[in-house]
Design a protein around this motif. Sequence first.
Motif, PDB file in Angstrom:
ATOM      1  N   ASP A   1      -5.071   3.034 -12.401  1.00 29.00           N
ATOM      2  CA  ASP A   1      -6.136   3.551 -11.658  1.00 29.00           C
ATOM      3  C   ASP A   1      -7.143   2.479 -11.566  1.00 29.00           C
ATOM      4  O   ASP A   1      -7.828   2.394 -10.398  1.00 29.00           O
ATOM      5  CB  ASP A   1      -6.674   4.901 -12.102  1.00 29.00           C
TER       6      ASP A   1
ATOM      7  N   ARG B   1       1.259   6.466  -7.109  1.00 30.50           N
ATOM      8  CA  ARG B   1       0.010   7.360  -7.213  1.00 30.50           C
ATOM      9  C   ARG B   1       0.608   8.662  -7.157  1.00 30.50           C
ATOM     10  O   ARG B   1       0.228   9.709  -7.977  1.00 30.50           O
ATOM     11  CB  ARG B   1      -1.300   6.983  -6.665  1.00 30.50           C
ATOM     12  N   ALA B   2       1.127   9.159  -6.207  1.00 29.72           N
ATOM     13  CA  ALA B   2       1.612  10.492  -5.944  1.00 29.72           C
ATOM     14  C   ALA B   2       2.678  11.001  -6.987  1.00 29.72           C
ATOM     15  O   ALA B   2       2.134  12.026  -7.593  1.00 29.72           O
ATOM     16  CB  ALA B   2       2.343  10.728  -4.561  1.00 29.72           C
TER      17      ALA B   2
ATOM     18  N   ALA C   1       0.752  -1.240   0.127  1.00 29.94           N
ATOM     19  CA  ALA C   1       0.187  -0.016   0.024  1.00 29.94           C
ATOM     20  C   ALA C   1       1.027   1.197  -0.102  1.00 29.94           C
ATOM     21  O   ALA C   1       0.763   2.060  -0.494  1.00 29.94           O
ATOM     22  CB  ALA C   1      -0.812   0.164   1.308  1.00 29.94           C
ATOM     23  N   ALA C   2       1.979   1.293   0.806  1.00 25.46           N
ATOM     24  CA  ALA C   2       2.803   2.383   0.954  1.00 25.46           C
ATOM     25  C   ALA C   2       3.405   2.484  -0.646  1.00 25.46           C
ATOM     26  O   ALA C   2       3.514   3.832  -1.140  1.00 25.46           O
ATOM     27  CB  ALA C   2       3.828   1.935   1.872  1.00 25.46           C
TER      28      ALA C   2
ATOM     29  N   SER D   1     -10.632   4.362  -2.580  1.00 28.83           N
ATOM     30  CA  SER D   1     -10.316   5.539  -3.420  1.00 28.83           C
ATOM     31  C   SER D   1     -11.484   6.801  -3.474  1.00 28.83           C
ATOM     32  O   SER D   1     -12.571   6.526  -3.170  1.00 28.83           O
ATOM     33  CB  SER D   1     -10.153   5.068  -4.765  1.00 28.83           C
TER      34      SER D   1
ATOM     35  N   GLN E   1      -8.895   0.587  -6.477  1.00 26.85           N
ATOM     36  CA  GLN E   1      -8.207   0.445  -5.174  1.00 26.85           C
ATOM     37  C   GLN E   1      -9.249   0.566  -4.075  1.00 26.85           C
ATOM     38  O   GLN E   1      -9.763   1.756  -4.271  1.00 26.85           O
ATOM     39  CB  GLN E   1      -7.088   1.725  -4.989  1.00 26.85           C
TER      40      GLN E   1
ATOM     41  N   GLY F   1      -0.458   0.900  -7.955  1.00 25.47           N
ATOM     42  CA  GLY F   1      -0.524   2.324  -8.064  1.00 25.47           C
ATOM     43  C   GLY F   1      -0.192   2.608  -9.529  1.00 25.47           C
ATOM     44  O   GLY F   1      -0.174   3.815  -9.881  1.00 25.47           O
TER      45      GLY F   1
ATOM     46  N   ALA G   1       0.796   3.962  -2.770  1.00 27.28           N
ATOM     47  CA  ALA G   1       0.696   5.459  -2.580  1.00 27.28           C
ATOM     48  C   ALA G   1       1.513   6.395  -3.098  1.00 27.28           C
ATOM     49  O   ALA G   1       1.327   7.480  -3.599  1.00 27.28           O
ATOM     50  CB  ALA G   1       0.701   5.614  -1.084  1.00 27.28           C
TER      51      ALA G   1
END
Length: 314
Positions: A143, A84-85, A77-78, A286, A283, A140, A81
């Motif tokens: 989408d 995605r960032a 998950a990290a 979201s 995800q 990530g 993230a």
Amino acid sequence: MSEIELRELRYFVAVAQELNFSRAAQRLGMAQSPLSRAISRLESRLGLRLLERTTRQVTLTAAGAALLREAPRVLAAAEAAVARAKRAGHAGPRLVVALKPGGDGGLLRDILAAYQAPDLPPAEATIVSWGGPSALVRSGSADVALLRSPFDPDGLEIEELLTEPRVAALAAGHRLASRSRLRRADLSGEPLPRWSDADAAMTAYWSGRDPQSLAAAWPDCAPPPPDTTGPLVSDLPQLLETIALNQAVAFLPASTAARYPRTDLVYRPVTGLSPSIVAVAWQQGSRSPAIAAFVRAAVEIAERNTEAFTAATP
């Protein structure tokens, strides 16, 4: 995460999976001594013994086993993230839609048209191999994904869009090609293709031996032994060539069969076979307006297609 850092969690996962500090250190690209000290500091700060160490072996404690069950998901998950960032921070953000060849049930073109709006980022489709679409969403790198059964919902929100039958794909010269309809049991013992990198659930599904198919094909008796193992295939064109050469039979979604008509192949309806489901996935948790708009468009287009099919069915 005040009590544990991601770096420490990554160290712990490597040791817990390897159950050997030397192999874990090699896997992490570091020396063994600092790895051992890092694990000891982590245990001290948590006030828990995560690993039991002797000169001969390393084993997990109950607390360590509990942490190992959750840790890979936290790390994934990290990483997702961060991915995605980074994507969001680039100029010209896009909504990336992942799918495998034929994985949209013929819906994607209309979904993309329905999704378009001035306030939404443009959508871009990326075609990947079996199992890849959901992995891209979890990491990530994408989408949303359009998935075909069987799929693993872990970490994803799933909205089923379309359910369609599967058909048998046979060489035109196959002994059963003249039949207008088949039963799953008619194809017992036929060579079935093996998909590269397929897990047990996927192998069972594509060979028509998933629980739903077994219950439908042999409701009152034990199923026969597994079918003959056929050639290894990695994509749809290779699969179709293998079938055309009469080296295997396969079970394909009806929409896929309709897209690939060939004079050296026949497609026949099959009873006693579970259907194919097309779903949209994203995800969990979201709150992206673009993802929500894409899902709404997908549901709307799927409903229209279902209504049209129902109206056309005698």
